[in-house]
Design an enzyme around this catalytic site. Structure first.
Site, short mmCIF file in Angstrom:
data_model
loop_
_atom_site.label_atom_id
_atom_site.label_comp_id
_atom_site.label_asym_id
_atom_site.label_seq_id
_atom_site.Cartn_x
_atom_site.Cartn_y
_atom_site.Cartn_z
N CYS A 172 32.42 29.02 -18.78
CA CYS A 172 32.99 29.08 -20.11
C CYS A 172 32.62 30.40 -20.80
O CYS A 172 31.60 31.01 -20.49
CB CYS A 172 32.48 27.93 -20.96
N HIS A 180 27.24 27.06 -16.12
CA HIS A 180 27.52 27.00 -17.56
C HIS A 180 27.48 28.40 -18.18
O HIS A 180 26.66 29.24 -17.80
CB HIS A 180 26.50 26.11 -18.26
#
EC number: 3.4.22.-
Length: 290
Positions: free
Chosen positions: A186, A130
Site C-alpha cells: 500500500c 505492508h
C-alpha cells in the site's frame, strides 16, 4: 531481453529488443535538461534482494507475500540469468534469524545490494508486505507524507521511510547501474523517492497543483455542507498546503533525488491508495515490457 546463459542483451529471435543506447539520456519531455542518466547494458554482475512478510501472528497478517518472493526468485533465475547465490531472501517463515525480515536485516541487505555496484551491473529489489505513510519532515513530498514499509518487527523498532531507502539504494549508484525495484504494498507510488513518474504510455507526469488544490477545495465544501467543522479545518489546511507547497516540494525532489543511474520502480498502488492481491503473471507482464 537477456538470456538465461548470458548477462548481455542478445538477439535470439526477431522479437528481441535491441540493446539500450550507450549515450547519456534525458528524462523526457518536461524534465530539466541539465539532468541525464545512463542505461545499463546488463553485462555485469547481477544481485537481487527479495523481501516477503506475512506478519505471522500479528494483527493485519497477510497470506501471499512469501509466495510472491518464491515466484519472483524462480522467475529471475529461469528468465534473467540471476543465480541463487547472488540473492538475499528475507521472509518471516525462515528459522535463521539473519533471514528474518527485521528492520536491521532489511537495512543491512539493502546496503549489500548496492555495495561495489559498477556500470552495467543489474540489481533487483522486491518488497511484498505492508506499506504506509508518515509525516514528511524534509519538505520533498508534495502531499506532505513520506511513504514507508513495515519490517516484521516494526511494532518494536519502527518503519523504514522512502528517504532512507533512497539514501541507501539509489544515491550511491553511479551512472550505468541498473536497479529495478518492485513494491507490492500500500501507499507505494513513490516508495523510492524517484522524482520522475511516468504514465503507462511513457509520458512524464508533472504535478497538477491546480487540480489537487481544487479537489481540496471541494473537500472543504463537502465537509461544511455536512456540518463537519473539524473536516472543514483539515481540508482548508490541505488546500493551502497543496496550493502553496507542492511546487516547492517537487522542485526540491528533482534537485536532491535525481540519479544518473538506470533506476526503474514499479508499484502496486499510488501513494494515496491501498493495495489488493494481484496474480503473479500481472507482475511478469510489466517486467517483460520494461
Amino acid at each position: 531481453m537477456p538470456s538465461v546463459d548470458s548477462n548481455s542483451y542478445v538477439h535470439e529471435n526477431a522479437q528481441a529488443p535491441p540493446p539500450p543506447p550507450q549515450a547519456p539520456q534525458h528524462f523526457g519531455f518536461g524534465a530539466p535538461q541539465g539532468y541525464a542518466f545512463q542505461y545499463s547494458q546488463c553485462t555485469g554482475r547481477r544481485k537481487a534482494l527479495l523481501i516477503g512478510i506475512n506478519y505471522f501472528g500479528q494483527r493485519g497478517q497477510l497470506r501471499g507475500c512469501i509466495n510472491d518472493v518464491r515466484n519472483m526468485s524462480s522467475y529471475l533465475v529461469e528468465n534473467f540469468g540471476y543465480k541463487r547465490e547472488d540473492m538475499v531472501i528475507l521472509t518471516d517463515d525462515q528459522q535463521n534469524p539473519m533471514s528474518q525480515p527485521t528492520k536491521q536485516n532489511i537495512l543491512r541487505a539493502m546496503h549489500w545490494l548496492v555495495k561495489e555496484a559498477r556500470s552495467n551491473d543489474s540489481l533487483f529489489f522486491h518488497y511484498s508486505g505492508h506499506g504506509g505513510q508518515t509525516k514528511d519532515l524534509d519538505g520533498d513530498e508534495e502531499d506532505g507524507f513520506d511513504e514507508v514499509i513495515y519490517p516484521v518487527d516494526f511494532r518494536q523498532v519502527g518503519h523504514i521511510t522512502d528517504d532512507e531507502m533512497h539514501r541507501i539504494m539509489v544515491r550511491p549508484l553511479q551512472s550505468g547501474v541498473r536497479l529495478t525495484a518492485i513494491f507490492d504494498s500500500c501507499h507505494s507510488g513513490t516508495a523510492l523517492d524517484l522524482p520522475y513518474i511516468y504514465s503507462t504510455q511513457g509520458i512524464l507526469k508533472e504535478p497538477n497543483l491546480a487540480k489537487e488544490a481544487g479537489q481540496g477545495l471541494l473537500g472543504v465544501i463537502s465537509a461544511y455542507s455536512q456540518g463537519d467543522l473539524s473536516g472543514v479545518a483539515n481540508n482548508i489546511m490541505g488546500f493551502f498546503k497543496k496550493a502553496t507547497g507542492g511546487e516547492d516540494a517537487h522542485a526540491r525532489a528533482v534537485a536532491t533525488k535525481t540519479s544518473p543511474a538506470d533506476v526503474i520502480m514499479l508499484s502496486g498502488s499510488k501513494d494515496d491508495q491501498t493495495s489488493f492481491v494481484l496474480p503473479f503473471p500481472y507482475l511478469t507482464y510489466y517486467l517483460h515490457i520494461t
